[in-house]
Structure formats: structure tokens, C-alpha cells
Design a protein around this motif. Structure first.
Motif, PDB file in Angstrom:
ATOM      1  N   ILE A 189      17.331 -19.528   4.149  1.00  0.00           N
ATOM      2  CA  ILE A 189      17.083 -18.396   3.252  1.00  0.00           C
ATOM      3  C   ILE A 189      18.317 -18.128   2.391  1.00  0.00           C
ATOM      4  O   ILE A 189      18.215 -17.879   1.179  1.00  0.00           O
ATOM      5  N   ILE A 190      19.494 -18.194   3.003  1.00  0.00           N
ATOM      6  CA  ILE A 190      20.733 -17.973   2.240  1.00  0.00           C
ATOM      7  C   ILE A 190      20.881 -19.044   1.160  1.00  0.00           C
ATOM      8  O   ILE A 190      21.212 -18.740   0.001  1.00  0.00           O
ATOM      9  N   GLU A 191      20.625 -20.283   1.526  1.00  0.00           N
ATOM     10  CA  GLU A 191      20.745 -21.364   0.536  1.00  0.00           C
ATOM     11  C   GLU A 191      19.720 -21.206  -0.586  1.00  0.00           C
ATOM     12  O   GLU A 191      20.036 -21.453  -1.766  1.00  0.00           O
ATOM     13  N   ALA A 192      18.506 -20.760  -0.233  1.00  0.00           N
ATOM     14  CA  ALA A 192      17.495 -20.541  -1.268  1.00  0.00           C
ATOM     15  C   ALA A 192      17.889 -19.383  -2.177  1.00  0.00           C
ATOM     16  O   ALA A 192      17.694 -19.427  -3.391  1.00  0.00           O
ATOM     17  N   ALA A 193      18.465 -18.317  -1.583  1.00  0.00           N
ATOM     18  CA  ALA A 193      18.909 -17.172  -2.382  1.00  0.00           C
ATOM     19  C   ALA A 193      20.021 -17.580  -3.351  1.00  0.00           C
ATOM     20  O   ALA A 193      20.081 -17.090  -4.485  1.00  0.00           O
ATOM     21  N   LEU A 194      20.897 -18.494  -2.886  1.00  0.00           N
ATOM     22  CA  LEU A 194      21.985 -18.990  -3.746  1.00  0.00           C
ATOM     23  C   LEU A 194      21.515 -20.062  -4.719  1.00  0.00           C
ATOM     24  O   LEU A 194      22.294 -20.546  -5.538  1.00  0.00           O
ATOM     25  N   GLN A 195      20.220 -20.427  -4.603  1.00  0.00           N
ATOM     26  CA  GLN A 195      19.600 -21.469  -5.417  1.00  0.00           C
ATOM     27  C   GLN A 195      20.265 -22.837  -5.195  1.00  0.00           C
ATOM     28  O   GLN A 195      20.309 -23.689  -6.079  1.00  0.00           O
TER      29      GLN A 195
END
Length: 558
Positions: A4-10
Motif C-alpha cells: 500500500i505504501i509503495e502504491a501510494a508513492l506510485q
């Protein structure tokens, strides 16, 4: 969490991105334009997002999944699993449910059945454990008494959210030890204590609140609603089948310019045919906006407010880290639903339900009786008066009514159905208006003994005997013959059939009841089912006789 963190950071694509959305932000009351990125069932971010799968919403509004703050699943007459796809189709992703109907009939096995069935559904069902089984000391139910010790093993269950509506108001106000123990156990566990305080006001209401009770859904007037808010209650605005309180409560709050931050929507008791025809919380939203409520304020009463009240972390809003329970609508007036997502996935049908045990199936054991026995039990000096669209009843001395009024009254009968006492009582009912037959049910709040009404003792007896044959449910008799049945053989309160099958049967029976004279202001099922609940004023009928709720005594024991 790392994904989720990686997706939020794109740094990686989301699982799903809802593109070109107008997002209702319940924290700032804004409508934000952008994309919603979803990863692992949670919202990763809002703005310009990319995903493995993308859906263009073409400017539609996206709301958090709706939360029904107080619901009795059994009143829908279907199981949690059967109700799940219906609620989801109307945008309800979470419901806080009180299983005290099945608990009165079947005890802890009934509660465990509800938890098991809920676990097989797509819905996020949360449960408050029944505080008042039975609702009064004199009530005879199938389960007997549920104590704090009985319920304590269930406190750690992940679906348990609190203690269900505290209906035994005298026990609270007198600090009865058994009730104090229940309140203390749930308060120590950090769980919410639900209220049920019809007609309570002044110092009695304040004492009830001081005991730790946190909400109430029984206000009927704007004045009662405001008093509850003034005393720190969270106000549940109810719009069900038998009680439709939204318009007077919300209309009054808006006229008085009251803040709505401590208000939530609930349906309490709503039959499946009404849910399919009208909706649930989506119906509340439409009605609220039609009364002049700002749309985002209405949305907050359906989402953020109940989530905050029940400590439902990461629910009730569209923001990073929150569960991706989302409702896509065309506008913020009619709230016509375009799509529903539960934890980021489109709604799907649930799996098969759990098996029903014999403890839940064989619950109707009636005494031997005849039509003549019912007639001899009739009490003629006092009349129960119905009030349109309300659960409240009027205590009417027969001497205050005209001969025509008395002639128009129905007979009403309450009968113990668990084979424990064999008691029954009969009285007069004004306003039900069923002519040429009788309607009988094993669904009679909260102990779920038999409740029946009609204009002939022969038809009453026929309908009640048929209930025993079908193991509970509803039976309609017309002109001496069985005209329709709706079996509810799970504890005498729920069907094993799917929602549409039950709704079709209920609608047929309602139409027949209307054809036999029941007027539009009276829901034949809901009205009948509440006539035996001895905690809602003014007068009820139980197997022991007519009961004056305000004076807390049986009329034949004055």
C-alpha cells in the motif's frame, strides 16, 4: 502494508484505480476531483493514480460505504447471509446488528448461528450482544435469561462491537446488580453501550445516560431528539418498516439549526420487501436531502458518524489507509447507485450458509386451546389503540369509545409458544382493521411468542394452529381458510429461503391484508410484531395479559 505504501508513492501500480471520480470528503465537506487508487482492499491514495485495472467513472460521485448504525437482521426475515447481497446492492457495506430476536428464541446457539452466517457473507456485520433477554422479568421466552457471564466468552469475537440496546430501563435506574454487571463488563472491554429509551426525559434520561449508555434510536419528536443530543447521546435517526421517524426528527433538527455531527441513520426493523422496494440507508439519504439537509452532512450521518461512534477504525471515509468500501452514485439528490465496492472488489454473491441445528428449528409448542377458549379469555374493558407509522400505542378505556369504534376493533391474542407455561391472553385492538379473517405470527418482539389479530376467534385459532404446523412464521386466514403462509422455521423468526423468495411471499400476504382492510398507515407485519413488546408505551399484550408500560403493571392486577 508495504504494498500500500509503495502504491501510494506510485512506486508500483495499484490493484484498481477508479478514474475521473468526484469524491465526497467527509472530513472537509469538499467534493474532490481525481482518481482513487486501491491496493490490498484499502485506499492507497487519491489524485492522479495508475493501476493494473482501471475503471472510468466519468465524473460520478464516490461515497464511503454506508453503515447502518442499528439493525435487527431477523426483522428482514432472512439470514445474515441471505440479506448480505441485498444490503450491499443498496450501498450498505457495514451494519451494526443486535441479534436479540433469535437470542430470545434460541439463546447462545442463536447468536452463534448469526455470527457464523455473517462470516460467510461479503457484508461486514458487527454485533452488539443482547442486554435484555428477556425484556422484562415476567416475559417467558425460549432462551431464559442471558447474563453477563453467559456473554463474556463472546466479547473477544472480532465481530462484537458492544452491548445491545438496554431496554430494561427500571433495572438501570434502580442500579439492579445484574444490569450493573453487564454495563461494567462491556465498559471495561471498551465496547459501546446501546440505548433504548422511549419517552424517557428529564432526570430519568440523565440518570440513564450517567450509567454509561451512549446512544438512543427511540426518539419520536424533535424535542426528544434535541434533549438526547443535549445530554450527550448519539442520536440514531430511525427509518424502518413500522417506525418512520426520519422526517420529524431530522426536519426538527434542521429547523432548530442543530449540529448533526452526533447523528446517525439506522433502520432498526425493516422487512425484506420494504428493503427491496425502497432501500435502506440510501432511502434515508434521499429523504434527508429532500428535507433540506446538505448532501455531505447526510452522507456523514450514513458513514463517518457511525464509524466514529462504534470505533470502526479505517471505515466511514475515503482516505489513505481506509477500507475501500465505496458507493458510486450518479448524483447527491436521488443517490441512484451505479456500483458498489467492498474492500475494493465489486459485490459478489455469498457462499452457502451454515447448517441449521435442531436447537433452532423446533421452537413452536402450543397449549391445547379452542376458539371458545380464546373468546372466554377476552378482556373487553381496555383497548390497544394503534398510531399510524409509529410503534407507540394508546391505552384507551373502552368506555371512552363509541359503539361504532368498539365494533370496528379487532381481537388480538398473545400466546406462549415454547411449551413452558401455556398462557394466553386476548384483548381489543383499534386501528388494525383486518376484516374477514386473521393474521398470526411467531415473530412477536422480543420474546417471540405468538401474536395474532383478526375479527373472528375461529379464524384466530385456525391461524395459530397452522403456525405450529409450519414451525413458525406468518399465517393469514381469510373466511375460514388458510389464504397464505410465510414459514420462518429458524427459531420461528427467520426463513432459510433467499431474500427475493421471502419478499415475494411477504408482498402477497401484505396485499391480501390490505384487501381485507388493513390501511396504508399500518404495516401488518411490523405493527403486529410489536404489540407484545412490553417496553414501548403505552399498552401491550403479552401471554400474561394487558400490560401498562408507563405504570409497569398488568391491568388486571390494579
Amino acid at each position: 502494508m508495504k504494498r500500500i505504501i509503495e502504491a501510494a508513492l506510485q512506486d508500483r501500480p495499484c490493484d484498481l484505480v477508479l478514474k475521473n471520480a468526484r469524491i465526497v470528503n467527509v472530513f472537509t465537506d469538499q467534493i474532490l476531483e481525481g482518481d482513487i487508487g486501491i491496493c490490498g482492499g484499502r485506499i492507497a491514495g487519491i489524485g492522479s493514480m495508475e493501476g493494473k485495472e482501471e475503471t472510468d467513472l466519468q465524473g460520478r460521485f464516490v461515497l464511503p460505504g454506508f453503515i447502518d448504525a442499528h439493525l435487527h437482521i431477523e426483522s428482514s426475515m432472512v439470514t445474515p447471509q441471505a440479506l448480505s447481497p441485498v444490503l450491499l446492492s443498496h450501498g450498505v457495506a457495514t451494519a451494526v446488528c443486535d441479534p436479540h430476536e433469535i437470542a430470545n428464541a434460541c439463546g447462545l446457539p442463536g447468536i452463534r448461528f448469526m455470527l457464523d452466517s455473517a462470516g460467510l457473507s461479503r457484508m461486514d456485520y458487527r454485533f452488539t450482544l443482547p442486554s435484555s433477554v428477556p425484556s422484562c422479568d415476567f416475559e417467558v421466552n425460549g432462551a431464559g435469561t442471558l447474563s453477563a457471564r453467559d456473554m463474556e466468552p463472546l466479547l473477544a469475537h472480532p465481530r462484537v462491537a458492544g452491548l445491545a440496546e438496554v431496554m430494561r430501563i427500571p433495572d438501570v435506574l434502580s442500579a439492579r446488580p445484574e444490569m450493573m454487571e453487564k454495563l461494567a463488563v462491556f465498559q471495561s472491554a471498551g465496547l459501546v453501550i446501546d440505548g433504548h429509551a422511549p419517552a424517557l426525559s428529564g432526570h430519568h434520561l440523565q440518570a440513564y445516560k450517567a450509567a454509561g449508555i451512549e446512544n438512543d434510536h427511540e426518539a419520536m419528536t424533535a424535542e426528544e431528539a434535541i434533549e438526547r443530543l443535549q445530554n450527550g447521546f448519539t442520536l440514531f435517526i430511525r427509518e424502518g418498516s413500522g417506525a418512520r421517524n426520519l422526517e420529524p426528527l431530522l426536519g426538527g433538527l434542521l429547523n432548530a439549526h442543530m449540529p448533526l455531527t452526533r447523528c446517525c441513520f439506522c433502520t432498526d426493523d425493516k422487512h425484506i420487501e420494504d428493503i427491496l422496494q425502497e432501500g435502506t440507508i440510501d432511502w434515508c439519504l434521499r429523504k434527508a436531502v429532500s428535507l433540506g439537509c446538505p448532501p455531505v452532512e447526510a452522507v456523514k450521518m450514513a458513514t463517518l458518524n457511525p464509524a466514529v461512534h462504534y470505533h470502526l477504525k479505517n471505515k466511514g471515509a475515503i482516505a489513505p489507509g481506509y477500507e475501500a468500501d465505496l458507493v458510486v452514485v450518479d448524483d447527491l439528490k436521488d443517490f441512484r447507485i451505479h456500483a458498489v465496492y467492498r474492500t475494493g472488489q465489486p459485490v459478489t454473491e455469498p457462499a452457502a450458509g451454515p447448517a441449521v441445528t435442531g436447537q433452532l428449528e423446533d421452537t413452536v409448542h402450543l397449549p391445547a386451546f379452542t376458539a371458545r377458549d380464546l373468546e372466554q379469555a377476552l378482556r373487553k374493558d381496555q383497548v390497544i389503540g394503534l398510531v399510524d407509522h409509529e410503534l407507540y400505542t394508546l391505552n384507551l378505556p373502552a368506555s371512552s369509545l363509541t359503539a361504532d369504534d368498539l365494533a370496528s376493533c379487532s381481537y388480538v391474542c398473545a400466546m406462549e409458544r415454547y411449551g413452558k407455561t401455556g398462557e394466553y391472553a386476548c384483548g381489543l385492538l383499534k386501528g388494525f382493521n383486518l376484516k374477514g379473517g386473521a393474521l398470526a405470527a411467531s415473530y412477536g418482539h422480543d420474546s417471540h411468542n405468538i401474536i395474532a389479530a383478526g375479527d373472528s376467534f375461529e379464524d384466530l385459532a385456525l391461524a395459530i394452529h397452522k403456525l405450529e404446523e409450519i414451525h413458525g412464521g406468518y399465517v393469514l386466514v381469510r373466511e375460514g381458510r388458510i389464504a397464505a403462509t410465510l414459514p420462518l422455521d429458524i427459531g420461528g423468526v427467520m426463513s432459510r429461503e433467499d431474500a427475493q423468495t421471502v419478499a415475494d411471499a411477504a408482498l402477497r400476504m401484505k396485499k391480501l391484508a390490505r384487501d381485507m382492510g388493513v390501511l396504508e398507515g399500518v404495516d401488518p407485519f411490523a405493527t403486529l410484531s410489536f404489540l407484545s413488546l412490553p417496553v414501548i408505551p403505552e399498552i401491550r399484550i403479552t401471554p400474561q395479559g394487558l400490560y401498562d408500560v408507563k405504570k409497569r403493571r398488568f391491568l388486571d392486577r390494579d
